[in-house]
Design an enzyme around this catalytic site. Structure first.
Site, PDB file in Angstrom:
ATOM      1  N   GLY A  54       4.131  -2.037   7.515  1.00 50.73           N
ATOM      2  CA  GLY A  54       5.365  -1.538   8.107  1.00 50.73           C
ATOM      3  C   GLY A  54       5.075  -0.540   9.206  1.00 50.73           C
ATOM      4  O   GLY A  54       4.038  -0.585   9.872  1.00 50.73           O
TER       5      GLY A  54
ATOM      6  N   GLN B 261       0.849  -1.192   0.000  1.00 53.03           N
ATOM      7  CA  GLN B 261       0.000   0.000   0.000  1.00 53.03           C
ATOM      8  C   GLN B 261       0.884   1.241   0.000  1.00 53.03           C
ATOM      9  O   GLN B 261       1.810   1.359   0.794  1.00 53.03           O
ATOM     10  CB  GLN B 261      -0.885  -0.017   1.251  1.00 53.03           C
ATOM     11  CG  GLN B 261      -1.319   1.338   1.779  1.00 53.03           C
ATOM     12  CD  GLN B 261      -2.368   1.995   0.920  1.00 53.03           C
ATOM     13  OE1 GLN B 261      -3.163   1.318   0.290  1.00 53.03           O
ATOM     14  NE2 GLN B 261      -2.371   3.318   0.891  1.00 53.03           N
ATOM     15  N   THR B 262       0.609   2.190  -0.904  1.00 57.22           N
ATOM     16  CA  THR B 262       1.377   3.426  -0.859  1.00 57.22           C
ATOM     17  C   THR B 262       0.547   4.622  -1.299  1.00 57.22           C
ATOM     18  O   THR B 262      -0.310   4.511  -2.169  1.00 57.22           O
ATOM     19  CB  THR B 262       2.664   3.328  -1.711  1.00 57.22           C
ATOM     20  OG1 THR B 262       3.418   4.526  -1.566  1.00 57.22           O
ATOM     21  CG2 THR B 262       2.354   3.108  -3.184  1.00 57.22           C
TER      22      THR B 262
ATOM     23  N   HIS C 215      10.589   5.353  -1.661  1.00 61.00           N
ATOM     24  CA  HIS C 215      11.993   5.602  -1.372  1.00 61.00           C
ATOM     25  C   HIS C 215      12.676   4.267  -1.068  1.00 61.00           C
ATOM     26  O   HIS C 215      12.071   3.198  -1.218  1.00 61.00           O
ATOM     27  CB  HIS C 215      12.168   6.638  -0.258  1.00 61.00           C
ATOM     28  CG  HIS C 215      11.378   6.388   0.988  1.00 61.00           C
ATOM     29  ND1 HIS C 215      11.571   5.277   1.775  1.00 61.00           N
ATOM     30  CD2 HIS C 215      10.408   7.111   1.603  1.00 61.00           C
ATOM     31  CE1 HIS C 215      10.770   5.325   2.820  1.00 61.00           C
ATOM     32  NE2 HIS C 215      10.042   6.416   2.733  1.00 61.00           N
TER      33      HIS C 215
ATOM     34  N   HIS D 270      10.865   1.722   1.181  1.00 59.39           N
ATOM     35  CA  HIS D 270       9.727   1.057   0.543  1.00 59.39           C
ATOM     36  C   HIS D 270      10.199  -0.048  -0.407  1.00 59.39           C
ATOM     37  O   HIS D 270       9.613  -1.136  -0.457  1.00 59.39           O
ATOM     38  CB  HIS D 270       8.899   2.068  -0.257  1.00 59.39           C
ATOM     39  CG  HIS D 270       8.269   3.137   0.581  1.00 59.39           C
ATOM     40  ND1 HIS D 270       8.131   4.435   0.140  1.00 59.39           N
ATOM     41  CD2 HIS D 270       7.739   3.111   1.827  1.00 59.39           C
ATOM     42  CE1 HIS D 270       7.536   5.147   1.075  1.00 59.39           C
ATOM     43  NE2 HIS D 270       7.291   4.376   2.110  1.00 59.39           N
TER      44      HIS D 270
ATOM     45  N   ASP E 141       3.904   2.759  11.000  1.00 58.07           N
ATOM     46  CA  ASP E 141       2.920   3.838  10.885  1.00 58.07           C
ATOM     47  C   ASP E 141       2.049   3.696   9.639  1.00 58.07           C
ATOM     48  O   ASP E 141       1.814   4.661   8.919  1.00 58.07           O
ATOM     49  CB  ASP E 141       3.635   5.197  10.891  1.00 58.07           C
ATOM     50  CG  ASP E 141       2.678   6.343  11.200  1.00 58.07           C
ATOM     51  OD1 ASP E 141       1.678   6.104  11.895  1.00 58.07           O
ATOM     52  OD2 ASP E 141       2.924   7.471  10.716  1.00 58.07           O
ATOM     53  N   HIS E 142       1.561   2.501   9.395  1.00 57.58           N
ATOM     54  CA  HIS E 142       0.721   2.238   8.224  1.00 57.58           C
ATOM     55  C   HIS E 142      -0.563   3.072   8.301  1.00 57.58           C
ATOM     56  O   HIS E 142      -1.306   3.007   9.286  1.00 57.58           O
ATOM     57  CB  HIS E 142       0.374   0.748   8.171  1.00 57.58           C
ATOM     58  CG  HIS E 142      -0.358   0.334   6.937  1.00 57.58           C
ATOM     59  ND1 HIS E 142       0.234  -0.384   5.926  1.00 57.58           N
ATOM     60  CD2 HIS E 142      -1.631   0.539   6.539  1.00 57.58           C
ATOM     61  CE1 HIS E 142      -0.644  -0.605   4.968  1.00 57.58           C
ATOM     62  NE2 HIS E 142      -1.794  -0.045   5.309  1.00 57.58           N
ATOM     63  N   ALA E 143      -0.825   3.875   7.263  1.00 58.88           N
ATOM     64  CA  ALA E 143      -2.043   4.692   7.131  1.00 58.88           C
ATOM     65  C   ALA E 143      -2.201   5.720   8.253  1.00 58.88           C
ATOM     66  O   ALA E 143      -3.293   6.219   8.497  1.00 58.88           O
ATOM     67  CB  ALA E 143      -3.296   3.818   7.049  1.00 58.88           C
TER      68      ALA E 143
END
Length: 407
Positions: free
Chosen positions: A294, A200-201, A206, A209, A296-298
């Site tokens: 990973g 998810q991005t 970077h 990721h 702090d997702h969302a």
């Protein structure tokens, strides 16, 4: 092995009409009372249209809303982590009878308004917006962009099944990148993939990721880099720039036939842990067996702990989702290791670590700085630098025009 089942265990349930049925409903919709929907609601409509929110057939009832807020399950027992609701003001609600049909009007990506769907109104109800914010977002702070969206909603919610008439211009703008769940599933099957991790991005990728995606590739058949194409908060990088940056990364730094880039039409809610669950839920509909989760997702700001989105998967009832979380620890560039590493693999101190973040990358680019190789691949940095240079040029022209008009 087969792909995971769509959420709910049945078949995909796209609500988008086609052919003569679409033409007939479009003609009927023209004479119905019209409700303008928000960008978030338009994204939800389109997701229901393409089957991304299978098995929903429309906007949630009060019982659904209450159940999702308080226990992450709808009135029928189906697991669902975030309410999918439609709101209006009291004046509009008073003019609509339960059982009647309305047309839902939204903005396409090109800015033009169109009827996105029709809806049979089965219920009108009011909610405690603060309760939704406290349960879903874990805060009622209006500085939180998700809370701000909820508190700005109309005072009445409308529930009922919808028929979707449009994908809002996403296919026209993004072409093959805008893939429906049926299309990603077909692609995975053609490639012989069954273990597929979704990445998810909402940012360009970077080095951190890239590292996350490559960890997944080591143990999976492939990775779906799944980019949000809807609205973001101010300052975030637009989807078309992000798409180009991700493409040059895939072309230059990933082995062939290991990655597919696609996009989906939702706005970010920034709901942290609850949104991570929603991301896993609709990735199940897209055919992904895993979701990379990973740090702090969302999340946004400091509203959530760095790994709260990983922990919440252990707190939901077993069997809620077929798509599993693939947890990856804090990643960084380690000067002593000479490359990317994580807290699980690197023995060195924080003084040796360069922590990467989209916020830091955006700040450096907006100030015209070059990105170090520890932050970004040069091809990606070139795409982003070009975008920020165009912003600076646009701002310069605006200042010059303002100066001329003042003179």
């Amino acid at each position: 092995m087969a792909l995971v089942n769509p959420h709910g265990g049945g078949q995909l349930k796209p609500l988008l009409l086609e052919g003569q049925a679409l033409k007939d409903e479009q003609a009927r919709a023209a004479s119905l009372p019209k409700l303008k929907v928000t960008s978030r609601e338009a994204g939800d409509i389109i997701m229901m249209g393409i089957g991304g929110f299978t098995p929903l057939d429309g906007f949630m009832t009060h019982a659904d809303w209450q159940g999702v807020c308080d226990g992450m399950k709808m009135a029928n027992g189906l697991f669902w982590p975030i309410p999918i609701t439609l709101s209006c003001d009291e004046v509009f609600a008073d003019g609509i009878k339960t059982g009647s049909d309305i047309a839902l009007v939204g903005k396409r990506l090109d800015g033009k308004e169109e009827i996105l769907a029709t809806m049979k109104v089965t219920e009108k109800y009011k909610i405690d917006k603060s309760h939704e914010c406290a349960m879903v977002y874990k805060t009622t702070d209006l500085e939180h962009p998700g809370v701000k969206m909820v508190m700005a909603q109309g005072d009445v919610n409308l529930a009922g099944p919808i028929k979707v008439l449009s994908t809002g211009g996403f296919k026209e703008k993004y072409g093959d990148q805008f893939m429906t769940p049926a299309e990603t599933r077909k692609k995975f099957e053609e490639m012989g993939w069954s273990r597929v991790a979704a990445f998810q991005t909402r940012n360009p990728m970077h080095r951190s990721h890239e590292y996350l995606a490559k960890i997944a590739i080591e143990t999976m058949d492939g990775v779906l880099i799944h980019s949000l194409l809807g609205n973001l908060k101010p300052g975030d990088i637009p989807a078309e720039v992000r798409t180009e940056a991700i493409k040059v990364l895939i072309d230059n730094y990933f082995a062939p036939n290991t990655v597919i880039q696609a996009g989906y039409p939702l706005d970010m809610r920034y709901a942290g842990p609850r949104e991570a669950l929603l991301h896993a839920l609709f990735r199940q509909n897209y055919g992904c067996s895993h979701l990379i989760v990973g740090r702090d997702h969302a999340g946004v700001g400091d509203y959530y702990g760095p790994f709260d989105a990983q922990k919440i998967f252990d707190q939901i009832p077993k069997g809620s989702l077929e798509t599993q979380n693939l947890n990856i620890d804090w990643t960084f560039w380690c000067k002593k290791c000479g490359g990317m590493a994580s807290q699980r693999t690197c023995p060195h101190t924080k003084d040796d670590r360069i922590l990467l973040s989209g916020t830091k990358v955006r700040a450096m680019l907006s100030e015209g700085q070059d990105l170090p190789v520890e932050f970004s691949r040069p091809e990606v940095a070139a795409v982003l630098k070009k975008y920020y240079a165009s912003l600076a040029e646009h701002e310069k022209v605006k200042v010059e025009l303002k100066g001329h008009s003042a003179a």
